[in-house]
Design an enzyme around this catalytic site. Sequence first.
Site, short mmCIF file in Angstrom:
data_model
loop_
_atom_site.label_atom_id
_atom_site.label_comp_id
_atom_site.label_asym_id
_atom_site.label_seq_id
_atom_site.Cartn_x
_atom_site.Cartn_y
_atom_site.Cartn_z
CD GLU A 92 2.08 -9.87 -1.68
OE1 GLU A 92 3.20 -10.28 -1.38
OE2 GLU A 92 1.73 -8.69 -1.55
CB CYS A 105 -7.32 -6.46 0.85
SG CYS A 105 -6.54 -5.41 -0.39
CB CYS A 112 -0.74 -2.31 -11.20
SG CYS A 112 -1.94 -1.00 -11.59
CB CYS A 116 0.56 5.02 -8.75
SG CYS A 116 -1.04 5.08 -9.57
CB CYS A 119 1.99 1.91 -5.98
SG CYS A 119 1.22 0.31 -5.97
CB SER A 192 -9.92 0.92 -4.85
OG SER A 192 -8.96 0.10 -5.47
CB SER A 215 -6.53 5.78 -5.22
OG SER A 215 -6.94 4.54 -4.71
CG LEU A 216 -8.49 12.84 -4.97
CD1 LEU A 216 -9.22 12.56 -6.26
CD2 LEU A 216 -9.37 13.67 -4.03
CG ASN A 293 2.18 1.40 4.49
OD1 ASN A 293 2.21 1.55 5.70
ND2 ASN A 293 1.05 1.18 3.84
CB CYS A 336 -2.39 0.82 1.75
SG CYS A 336 -4.01 0.42 2.33
S1 SF4 Z 1 -1.67 2.60 -6.69
FE1 SF4 Z 1 -3.13 1.07 -7.51
S2 SF4 Z 1 -3.40 1.77 -9.64
FE2 SF4 Z 1 -1.53 2.80 -8.90
S3 SF4 Z 1 0.15 1.42 -9.55
FE3 SF4 Z 1 -0.48 0.83 -7.44
S4 SF4 Z 1 -1.93 -0.86 -7.75
FE4 SF4 Z 1 -1.77 0.25 -9.69
#
Ligand code: SF4
Length: 358
Positions: A92, A105, A112, A116, A119, A192, A215-216, A293, A336
């Site tokens: 996307e 973006c 990925c 995380c 996500c 990022s 991304s902390l 989100n 996001c």
């Molecule tokens: S937050 Fe970013 S690095 Fe973490 S799983 Fe999602 S896309 Fe990957």
Amino acid sequence: MSSTAAPTRYGIDRDALATLLDGEPRYRVDQVWQGLYERLARPEEMSNLPRALRERLAAALPEALHPITESVSDRGDTVKFLWSLAGDARIETVLMLYPDRATVCVSSQAGCAMGCGFCATGQAGFTRHLTSGEIVEQVVRAARRARDGGRRVSNVVFMGMGEPLANEAAVWGAVERLHGDLGLSARHLTISTVGIVPGIRRLAERRLPVTLAVSLHAANDELRDELVPINRRYDLDTLLAACADFLAVNGRRLSFEWALIDGVNDRPSDAVELAALCRRLKPAAHVNLIPLNPTPGWPTTGTPPARVAEFRDRLVSLGANATVRRNRGTDIDAACGQLAAATPVDVSSPRRARTDTG
Ligand code: SF4
């Protein structure tokens, strides 16, 4: 720059294009290059080329991205593109139109592998790396869409699907093309990362001063180990040292991204720890706060707006710079952490879930 066997339209480099145009007048290379990058034109639209050459180029340099859907938010200021790519991959791209800028973006990977848990992309797993050409073409296709509305793309953020520094060579190839051929300012290109320290260090040595967004999401190792698994390899001290060295190179800018998760990382103690980390950097890092989100795989919700503002005010009172990032396109799953949210995911392990807030 593209790693695919057959070059795609935005994967081919000038030398390969010159070879493809062997037998044509030498100025044709410049004409085609300007057509692709300055006019954002398809070969069929390059009216300064003979018709037979236009047809040959269109066939020899196929587009890499095939549209599946294009969704526009209610207010019309956010457009999300879903594409299919070679190898049955799906990615996307999101175009965000602000009064003062137009930002694309881009995704750097299909899926990925960083895991995380909050996500949507992480929940869907990893399919493959994107090539430079596939990344650049996302910007070009979005830029054409922006141009239809009289707008010009000014910023690109590598915050879509994927961890950009896990696909560093292709991402950097795209950065050079976006800067050198599409004419975007390096400072308006933001990469990022969830904290791949060797990649941050190499980024500091690159000649273009791109902006870094880390991304902390947590300011102590115990919580960050859980939210962002890469922290088990590169802990906060190691990450902060790399960030400090990045900032020490002239002209580099850095922000911390913080997805606010209700009751998880939005407590007063989190603000105190985060402000302390920000102050360790010179200049102090800017914090972008993003209410998490909803995604299908994690039961936890984002912090309510009033407490987001409270968290920001607390950070500011502790000497940190912080702003709340306005969520764009929540109604079309383009905000996001929602990329790939429409993809069926395994929700059987709710703690395994998380967002590229990047
Ligand atoms: S937050 Fe970013 S690095 Fe973490 S799983 Fe999602 S896309 Fe990957």
